[in-house]
Design an enzyme around this catalytic site. Structure first.
Site, PDB file in Angstrom:
ATOM      1  N   TYR A   1       0.814  -1.215   0.000  1.00  0.00           N
ATOM      2  CA  TYR A   1       0.000   0.000   0.000  1.00  0.00           C
ATOM      3  C   TYR A   1       0.854   1.273   0.000  1.00  0.00           C
ATOM      4  O   TYR A   1       0.727   2.116   0.875  1.00  0.00           O
ATOM      5  CB  TYR A   1      -0.937   0.028   1.219  1.00  0.00           C
ATOM      6  CG  TYR A   1      -1.747  -1.230   1.347  1.00  0.00           C
ATOM      7  CD1 TYR A   1      -2.836  -1.460   0.515  1.00  0.00           C
ATOM      8  CD2 TYR A   1      -1.389  -2.212   2.263  1.00  0.00           C
ATOM      9  CE1 TYR A   1      -3.550  -2.628   0.594  1.00  0.00           C
ATOM     10  CE2 TYR A   1      -2.115  -3.387   2.344  1.00  0.00           C
ATOM     11  CZ  TYR A   1      -3.196  -3.591   1.514  1.00  0.00           C
ATOM     12  OH  TYR A   1      -3.896  -4.749   1.603  1.00  0.00           O
TER      13      TYR A   1
ATOM     14  N   TYR B   1     -11.893  -7.465   6.644  1.00  0.00           N
ATOM     15  CA  TYR B   1     -10.754  -7.516   5.724  1.00  0.00           C
ATOM     16  C   TYR B   1     -10.452  -8.983   5.442  1.00  0.00           C
ATOM     17  O   TYR B   1     -10.271  -9.770   6.378  1.00  0.00           O
ATOM     18  CB  TYR B   1      -9.508  -6.831   6.310  1.00  0.00           C
ATOM     19  CG  TYR B   1      -8.315  -7.018   5.396  1.00  0.00           C
ATOM     20  CD1 TYR B   1      -8.175  -6.237   4.241  1.00  0.00           C
ATOM     21  CD2 TYR B   1      -7.368  -8.008   5.635  1.00  0.00           C
ATOM     22  CE1 TYR B   1      -7.114  -6.439   3.361  1.00  0.00           C
ATOM     23  CE2 TYR B   1      -6.308  -8.210   4.763  1.00  0.00           C
ATOM     24  CZ  TYR B   1      -6.192  -7.428   3.630  1.00  0.00           C
ATOM     25  OH  TYR B   1      -5.152  -7.639   2.763  1.00  0.00           O
TER      26      TYR B   1
ATOM     27  N   ASP C   1     -12.919 -16.693   8.639  1.00  0.00           N
ATOM     28  CA  ASP C   1     -11.562 -16.318   8.240  1.00  0.00           C
ATOM     29  C   ASP C   1     -10.774 -16.071   9.523  1.00  0.00           C
ATOM     30  O   ASP C   1     -10.921 -15.023  10.155  1.00  0.00           O
ATOM     31  CB  ASP C   1     -11.630 -15.062   7.361  1.00  0.00           C
ATOM     32  CG  ASP C   1     -10.251 -14.528   6.992  1.00  0.00           C
ATOM     33  OD1 ASP C   1      -9.247 -15.014   7.547  1.00  0.00           O
ATOM     34  OD2 ASP C   1     -10.187 -13.618   6.155  1.00  0.00           O
TER      35      ASP C   1
ATOM     36  N   LYS D   1      -1.201 -16.665   8.118  1.00  0.00           N
ATOM     37  CA  LYS D   1      -0.334 -15.841   8.959  1.00  0.00           C
ATOM     38  C   LYS D   1       0.553 -16.624   9.941  1.00  0.00           C
ATOM     39  O   LYS D   1       1.667 -16.963   9.581  1.00  0.00           O
ATOM     40  CB  LYS D   1      -1.165 -14.763   9.648  1.00  0.00           C
ATOM     41  CG  LYS D   1      -1.640 -13.721   8.626  1.00  0.00           C
ATOM     42  CD  LYS D   1      -2.040 -12.404   9.247  1.00  0.00           C
ATOM     43  CE  LYS D   1      -2.031 -11.290   8.219  1.00  0.00           C
ATOM     44  NZ  LYS D   1      -3.340 -10.917   7.687  1.00  0.00           N
TER      45      LYS D   1
HETATM   46  C1  LIG Z   1      -3.911 -10.929   6.385  1.00  0.00           C
HETATM   47  C2  LIG Z   1      -5.291 -11.416   6.213  1.00  0.00           C
HETATM   48  C3  LIG Z   1      -5.720 -11.973   5.002  1.00  0.00           C
HETATM   49  C4  LIG Z   1      -4.845 -12.056   3.778  1.00  0.00           C
HETATM   50  O1  LIG Z   1      -3.725 -12.866   3.959  1.00  0.00           O
HETATM   51  P1  LIG Z   1      -2.445 -12.690   3.012  1.00  0.00           P
HETATM   52  O2  LIG Z   1      -1.529 -13.775   3.415  1.00  0.00           O
HETATM   53  O3  LIG Z   1      -1.916 -11.309   3.270  1.00  0.00           O
HETATM   54  O4  LIG Z   1      -2.934 -12.827   1.600  1.00  0.00           O
HETATM   55  C5  LIG Z   1      -7.016 -12.445   4.940  1.00  0.00           C
HETATM   56  N1  LIG Z   1      -7.839 -12.371   5.992  1.00  0.00           N
HETATM   57  C6  LIG Z   1      -7.459 -11.852   7.171  1.00  0.00           C
HETATM   58  C7  LIG Z   1      -8.413 -11.836   8.327  1.00  0.00           C
HETATM   59  C8  LIG Z   1      -6.178 -11.339   7.320  1.00  0.00           C
HETATM   60  O5  LIG Z   1      -5.806 -10.795   8.487  1.00  0.00           O
END
Ligand SMILES: *Cc1c(COP(=O)(O)O)cnc(C)c1O
Length: 435
Positions: free
Chosen positions: A16, A144, A245, A274
């Site tokens: 970004y 997100y 997620d 992550k």
């Molecule tokens: C960071 C994140 C993503 C995306 O993961 P990347 O490895 O950066 O593509 C998706 N969902 C959530 C909740 C995140 O924190």
């Protein structure tokens, strides 16, 4: 070898950022434990865990040893038609840590891809069970889910990227952000919104995707488990797939191994990423129930239509196994509890600062929300000068330290936050807030 900062400014994109007006970047020589060492020798205490990932700290000997051992066997082979012990071992570990209903695993190469995979699975599942008219995804505002196109389509429509790409993005259905707070019963407004959304959209909705308990990059916002229970109930009634997620919240960050445990609600599909490799390299996983997998395979294609080149990368799987092994030794729970309690005590005084709107802590996540947006470059510099690495965005100054951080190091972080948030020049507007 030194970082060529001029080259960096001239040629490398950072997350970004503008290449026309790049913000300053700090060159890192190495990272060890909870410290990031800059090339000029300064040591920074890391408050970000490199975006939720380095939960055991940098260069953990167990993770490094796993990577070195695996690289001498094979760093990669294609997953099409081939398989390997690091992948099966990782699969077993993931199944043993997650809810029994989740039984099928897709090893993806990044969080965003695991979200794409989850959405595609939900759509193929609905096709497979004869519900092809269900082609939309529902989500809550303020979320997100990543930067690829399907993921973007379920990010918050205002602070996400919808206006930039509206002609390309799939149109999702949006619920309001939950008003139900942590430990609160379901807010009547949330139940009303859920009922309204289901009445209006359930016919064409394939899946609902949310970040359980904590909305991360969309605003560091916490909400209650009772909302997730209501969501599960509505999805069951309407035949809608529920996707959690947990790319940010997974692996202990909220005080439970997975945030869905707070609600005792199990999703149909779960995205992990992550911290999966303890921050060593990129790897993600999408877990699904047998029912979802069966539906996918009953669809017209007969197979799940996804297969990245680096799927199931053995090196990443081996490191993930080592990281999950450390978690299974079970120190994370005391560590996260201790970090949480210390943050409660030491960040509370920030509430009295004139620029501060709200202080909130959940698990090992500490958030200070300000009245006015911070000046990214100025606040970054103020933190670096105080020997800490904290990277705020907008009105959110937050930390999620590595679990191994000791009280003295955490004290450095919280102390720096209090000091820096008291400075007027780190805010974009000089005017005092009216609060
Ligand atoms: C960071 C994140 C993503 C995306 O993961 P990347 O490895 O950066 O593509 C998706 N969902 C959530 C909740 C995140 O924190």
């Amino acid at each position: 070898m030194k970082t060529d900062l001029q080259f960096d400014r001239d040629h490398l994109w950072h997350p970004y950022t503008s290449t026309s007006h790049p913000l300053p970047c700090y060159p890192v020589a190495r990272a060890q434990g909870v410290h990031i060492e800059l090339e000029d020798g300064r040591l920074l205490v890391d408050g970000m865990s490199s975006w939720w990932s380095t939960i055991h700290g940098y260069q953990h000997p167990t993770l490094s040893a796993a990577a070195k051992a695996q690289i001498d066997q094979m760093s990669h082979v294609m997953f099409g038609g081939l398989t390997h012990a690091p992948a099966t071992e990782l699969g077993k570990k993931l199944l043993s840590m997650t809810a029994p209903a989740l039984n099928k695993i897709f090893l993806a190469d990044s969080g965003s891809v695991s979200v794409e995979v989850a959405l595609k699975m939900a759509l193929q599942y609905q096709q497979g069970i004869g519900q092809a008219q269900r082609s939309k995804i529902m989500t809550i505002r303020g979320g997100y889910h990543g930067d690829t196109f399907a993921a973007m389509s379920v990010c918050d429509p205002i602070n996400g990227m919808h206006s930039l790409f509206q002609d390309v993005l799939a149109q999702s259905h949006f619920l309001p952000r939950p008003q139900t707070g942590l430990n609160e019963p379901l807010h009547p407004a949330d139940e009303a919104a859920l009922q309204q959304a289901m009445a209006r959209w359930s016919d064409d909705t394939a899946a609902v995707i949310v970040e359980p308990m904590v909305q991360g990059a969309g605003g560091m916002y916490f909400y209650g488990a009772s909302y997730l229970q209501a969501l599960r109930r509505h999805c069951d009634q309407q035949g809608i797939v529920l996707i959690f997620d947990e790319i940010a919240t997974g692996f202990g960050r909220t005080g439970r191994l997975f945030a869905y445990e707070h609600a005792e609600v199990v999703p149909d599909i779960l995205c992990l990423g992550k911290a999966l490799t303890g921050g060593t390299m990129t790897l993600a996983a999408t877990l699904a129930t047998d029912a979802i997998a069966a539906g996918v395979c009953a669809s017209e294609a007969g197979v799940f239509m996804h297969g990245p080149t680096f799927m199931g990368n053995p090196l990443a799987c081996a490191v993930a196994n080592a990281s999950l092994g450390l978690l299974q030794q079970d120190h994370w729970q005391q560590q996260v509890t201790a970090l949480s309690q210390q943050m409660q005590t030491e960040l509370a005084p920030c509430q009295a600062l004139p620029h501060v709107a709200n202080v909130r802590i959940f698990g090992a996540i500490g958030v200070v929300e300000t009245h006015t947006a911070v000046d990214g470059a100025a606040i970054q510099q103020a933190f670096v000068e105080r020997g800490v690495w904290i990277r705020p965005f907008g009105k959110l100054v937050y930390i999620m330290p590595p679990y191994i951080m000791n009280p003295t190091e955490l004290r450095q972080l919280t102390h720096a936050m209090h000091q820096v948030l008291a400075l007027d020049h780190v805010y974009l507007s000089d005017s005092m807030p009216v609060s």
